[in-house]
Design a protein around this motif. Structure first.
Motif, PDB file in Angstrom:
ATOM      1  N   ARG A  30       0.825  -1.214   0.000  1.00 20.32           N
ATOM      2  CA  ARG A  30       0.000   0.000   0.000  1.00 20.32           C
ATOM      3  C   ARG A  30       0.858   1.263   0.000  1.00 20.32           C
ATOM      4  O   ARG A  30       0.585   2.217  -0.725  1.00 20.32           O
ATOM      5  CB  ARG A  30      -0.926  -0.017   1.225  1.00 20.32           C
ATOM      6  CG  ARG A  30      -1.734   1.242   1.433  1.00 20.32           C
ATOM      7  CD  ARG A  30      -2.568   1.649   0.235  1.00 20.32           C
ATOM      8  NE  ARG A  30      -3.499   0.607  -0.172  1.00 20.32           N
ATOM      9  CZ  ARG A  30      -4.320   0.721  -1.207  1.00 20.32           C
ATOM     10  NH1 ARG A  30      -4.291   1.814  -1.950  1.00 20.32           N
ATOM     11  NH2 ARG A  30      -5.145  -0.260  -1.497  1.00 20.32           N
ATOM     12  N   LYS A  78       2.320   1.757  -3.418  1.00 20.83           N
ATOM     13  CA  LYS A  78       1.270   2.132  -4.370  1.00 20.83           C
ATOM     14  C   LYS A  78       0.955   3.617  -4.247  1.00 20.83           C
ATOM     15  O   LYS A  78       0.827   4.327  -5.251  1.00 20.83           O
ATOM     16  CB  LYS A  78       0.004   1.304  -4.125  1.00 20.83           C
ATOM     17  CG  LYS A  78       0.067  -0.101  -4.700  1.00 20.83           C
ATOM     18  CD  LYS A  78      -1.234  -0.854  -4.477  1.00 20.83           C
ATOM     19  CE  LYS A  78      -1.140  -2.256  -5.081  1.00 20.83           C
ATOM     20  NZ  LYS A  78      -2.365  -3.048  -4.866  1.00 20.83           N
ATOM     21  N   ASN A  79       0.824   4.086  -3.017  1.00 19.07           N
ATOM     22  CA  ASN A  79       0.553   5.512  -2.809  1.00 19.07           C
ATOM     23  C   ASN A  79       1.691   6.365  -3.365  1.00 19.07           C
ATOM     24  O   ASN A  79       1.458   7.430  -3.956  1.00 19.07           O
ATOM     25  CB  ASN A  79       0.359   5.803  -1.325  1.00 19.07           C
ATOM     26  CG  ASN A  79      -0.945   5.231  -0.792  1.00 19.07           C
ATOM     27  OD1 ASN A  79      -1.905   5.049  -1.526  1.00 19.07           O
ATOM     28  ND2 ASN A  79      -0.988   4.940   0.497  1.00 19.07           N
ATOM     29  N   TRP A 138       1.339   6.386  -7.159  1.00 20.12           N
ATOM     30  CA  TRP A 138       0.235   7.237  -7.610  1.00 20.12           C
ATOM     31  C   TRP A 138       0.591   8.717  -7.505  1.00 20.12           C
ATOM     32  O   TRP A 138       0.184   9.528  -8.344  1.00 20.12           O
ATOM     33  CB  TRP A 138      -1.036   6.922  -6.817  1.00 20.12           C
ATOM     34  CG  TRP A 138      -1.538   5.534  -7.087  1.00 20.12           C
ATOM     35  CD1 TRP A 138      -1.244   4.748  -8.172  1.00 20.12           C
ATOM     36  CD2 TRP A 138      -2.398   4.758  -6.257  1.00 20.12           C
ATOM     37  NE1 TRP A 138      -1.860   3.527  -8.072  1.00 20.12           N
ATOM     38  CE2 TRP A 138      -2.587   3.506  -6.912  1.00 20.12           C
ATOM     39  CE3 TRP A 138      -3.027   4.969  -5.046  1.00 20.12           C
ATOM     40  CZ2 TRP A 138      -3.379   2.492  -6.381  1.00 20.12           C
ATOM     41  CZ3 TRP A 138      -3.818   3.958  -4.513  1.00 20.12           C
ATOM     42  CH2 TRP A 138      -3.991   2.738  -5.171  1.00 20.12           C
ATOM     43  N   THR A 192      -6.100  -4.756 -10.589  1.00 25.42           N
ATOM     44  CA  THR A 192      -6.814  -4.256  -9.419  1.00 25.42           C
ATOM     45  C   THR A 192      -7.768  -3.166  -9.881  1.00 25.42           C
ATOM     46  O   THR A 192      -7.417  -1.982  -9.987  1.00 25.42           O
ATOM     47  CB  THR A 192      -5.833  -3.721  -8.369  1.00 25.42           C
ATOM     48  OG1 THR A 192      -4.806  -4.698  -8.143  1.00 25.42           O
ATOM     49  CG2 THR A 192      -6.546  -3.448  -7.055  1.00 25.42           C
ATOM     50  N   SER A 240     -10.453  -1.620  -8.729  1.00 22.06           N
ATOM     51  CA  SER A 240     -10.806  -0.461  -7.893  1.00 22.06           C
ATOM     52  C   SER A 240      -9.734   0.619  -7.987  1.00 22.06           C
ATOM     53  O   SER A 240     -10.048   1.818  -8.006  1.00 22.06           O
ATOM     54  CB  SER A 240     -10.983  -0.906  -6.443  1.00 22.06           C
ATOM     55  OG  SER A 240      -9.797  -1.505  -5.949  1.00 22.06           O
ATOM     56  N   GLU A 241      -8.470   0.206  -8.073  1.00 19.74           N
ATOM     57  CA  GLU A 241      -7.373   1.166  -8.166  1.00 19.74           C
ATOM     58  C   GLU A 241      -7.336   1.816  -9.545  1.00 19.74           C
ATOM     59  O   GLU A 241      -7.034   3.007  -9.670  1.00 19.74           O
ATOM     60  CB  GLU A 241      -6.047   0.471  -7.861  1.00 19.74           C
ATOM     61  CG  GLU A 241      -5.950   0.008  -6.419  1.00 19.74           C
ATOM     62  CD  GLU A 241      -4.730  -0.863  -6.166  1.00 19.74           C
ATOM     63  OE1 GLU A 241      -3.954  -1.088  -7.123  1.00 19.74           O
ATOM     64  OE2 GLU A 241      -4.561  -1.320  -5.022  1.00 19.74           O
ATOM     65  N   GLU A 255      -9.760   4.522  -9.629  1.00 19.51           N
ATOM     66  CA  GLU A 255      -9.386   5.641  -8.768  1.00 19.51           C
ATOM     67  C   GLU A 255      -8.332   6.537  -9.398  1.00 19.51           C
ATOM     68  O   GLU A 255      -8.393   7.769  -9.277  1.00 19.51           O
ATOM     69  CB  GLU A 255      -8.849   5.090  -7.431  1.00 19.51           C
ATOM     70  CG  GLU A 255      -8.417   6.144  -6.441  1.00 19.51           C
ATOM     71  CD  GLU A 255      -7.862   5.545  -5.153  1.00 19.51           C
ATOM     72  OE1 GLU A 255      -7.214   6.292  -4.411  1.00 19.51           O
ATOM     73  OE2 GLU A 255      -8.080   4.338  -4.920  1.00 19.51           O
TER      74      GLU A 255
END
Length: 506
Positions: free
Chosen positions: A179, A182-183, A186, A205, A207-208, A211
């Motif tokens: 996580r 990933k942040n 992004w 993924t 949902s990602e 987003e």
């Protein structure tokens, strides 16, 4: 042509032997756009990405960049046209330092009187890392092989952005990230988007993808099914378009009880330690149990799995198989296999499959002692039958069993890595992130298969960073943090919640 369109493909097709990977694909990308690209494994996502990046040549059709024909013959042609890619496979040289990897091919910029200035290269590498990742620290003089898979991918992203690309392709790069990373990724994506870079973001993924992207392209069977604004669709809508059928939003176990033989311990770990990896670990695995190990990246759970299988040396403690009255101490993987233990590694491509070997050889490798006849002769016919059964078992998409694994999609490589152990019928399975980098259809199938194995009284250690996976599949959940096992044990009957588990991870 729309002046905002930076890049497009027109009727692009590609076949690998009898397999049609792309069929008349029309795709366009606008300037400064983040475009999601999703689809089942084998749908053609990576093939399209590699054609754009000059790694694979198209069979027909054409490509345009800023209205001019673009026809790369190799990846260097893409670099010259300001297109960069981070692929699923490693793009780094393991025995070189981070600095030398980042600036490979640019040594002339750091050469004075015929001598390469190593100090200048290291300083430039540190500056590159700081410019993109700010507070993320690396020792640029250290060899790449000493870093984790996630760190290697971050280095590849830095290397790609050093080209100052106008188009950046990320092929399932974030699917293996924790996580935190990933942040971090992004943040980088949003930063370069604001600088005008267009990004093709490939991921399983969903949902990602919704987003982080502006628009999503859905592929199935080598064709584009639809292009949708990211804020105008639900996750279930995307899944249905991907697989062509309805998928349950919850594809985990449906029971809410921890159902296993509490009287029968098949594996007992006591006070196990390995220097700099994990410390004083103790737990028991029961017959028919799915025991989940969770934690953040770097917590030691992957190293623990390797140690139990015999891939990592331990310093203290014991691994005991009560049913066989057998202790395993600094044992080899061969001994583990002989004792009925299987291990699916986290890093599929470097540890899980032999990329430059056939599907047949990968599936049969750990079961040759089962295939051979009494005379110790291994019949080629028996090998073929065994491998074909494995391909059918997990519906692996391959031209034939003699196809090299490097030619398979990431999800189908994962299937090969898993099915070789299923075919051996091991009693204990250690599975490290078994659904990493696979689409929702395959993920649902793997969960179904794990539940079937549980009902067959197989025992599973499931290592995962995904909270929904831990809660959805585990009879019990153990959490590791900084190499130590937390005292709290989460039990399925108690219906643990994500926020409860996170408190022990962080």
């Amino acid at each position: 042509m729309d002046e905002n369109i930076l890049f497009q493909t027109i009727n692009v097709s590609k076949s690998f032997g009898p397999v049609r990977a792309l069929n008349n694909v029309d795709f366009s990308l606008q300037k400064g756009e983040i475009r999601g690209l999703i689809g089942e494994n084998g749908s053609g996502k990576s093939t399209l990405a590699m054609i754009i990046a000059g790694i694979v040549l198209k069979d027909s059709g054409k490509m345009l960049k800023e209205g001019k024909e673009y026809n790369p013959k190799q990846i260097q042609d893409a670099f010259k046209n300001k297109i960069a890619i981070v692929t699923q496979e490693s793009g780094l040289i393991e025995d070189l330092s981070i600095a030398n990897n980042l600036l490979l091919g640019r040594e002339k910029d750091f050469t004075v009187n015929g001598f390469i200035k190593a100090k200048a290269i290291n300083e430039a590498a540190n500056l590159m890392i700081y410019r993109i990742l700010k507070n993320k620290k690396f020792n640029v003089e250290e060899k790449i092989l000493n870093y984790s898979f996630e760190d290697k991918k971050l280095i590849e992203i830095i290397k790609a952005l050093y080209q100052n690309p106008e188009i950046l392709i990320l092929d399932e790069t974030a699917d293996a990230f924790s996580r935190d990373n990933k942040n971090l990724l992004w943040d980088v994506i949003r930063k370069v988007k604001n600088e005008g870079v267009s990004i093709i973001y490939i991921s399983h993924t969903i949902s990602e993808v919704s987003e982080v992207t502006d628009k999503i392209t859905i592929m199935r069977d080598g064709e584009i099914i639809d292009n949708i604004d990211s804020n105008n669709c639900t996750e279930d809508d995307l899944k249905k378009m991907m697989v062509g059928r309805e998928l349950k939003s919850n594809y985990y176990r449906e029971d809410n009880q921890a159902t296993f033989n509490k009287e029968k311990v098949v594996l007992k770990v006591e006070n196990l330690s390995s220097k700099d990896a994990f410390h004083d670990i103790s737990f028991s695995l029961h017959e028919g149990e799915i025991l989940c190990l969770g934690g953040l990246s770097g917590c030691g759970m992957s190293q623990l799995g390797k140690a139990i299988f015999g891939l990592l040396k331990t310093d203290t403690g014991t691994i005991y198989l009560p049913e066989k009255n057998k202790y395993l101490k600094n044992h080899s993987p061969v001994e583990s296999i002989n004792q009925g233990i299987a291990y699916l590694p986290r890093d599929r491509d470097s540890e899980g499959v032999m990329l430059l070997a056939s599907v047949k050889d990968n599936i049969t490798l750990v079961s040759l002692d089962r295939i051979k006849r009494k005379s110790s002769f291994i019949s080629p016919k028996d090998e073929v039958t065994f491998a074909e059964k494995g391909v059918n078992e997990l519906s692996i998409k391959t031209a034939n069993i003699n196809q090299f694994c490097i030619g398979l999609s990431g999800g189908n490589r994962q299937k090969v890595s898993l099915v070789k152990w299923l075919m051996r019928e091991c009693e204990i399975l250690i599975l490290d992130c078994p659904t990493r980098g696979v689409d929702v259809g395959i993920k649902a199938y793997i969960y179904q298969k794990l539940h079937q194995l549980k009902l067959q009284k197989k025992s599973i250690i499931l290592i995962s960073e995904e909270l929904t996976e831990l809660i959805g599949m585990g009879d019990r959940i153990l959490i590791m943090k900084e190499g130590n096992l937390c005292q709290k044990i989460f039990i399925r009957d108690e219906r643990p919640r994500e926020e409860e588990i996170i408190n022990y991870m962080i």
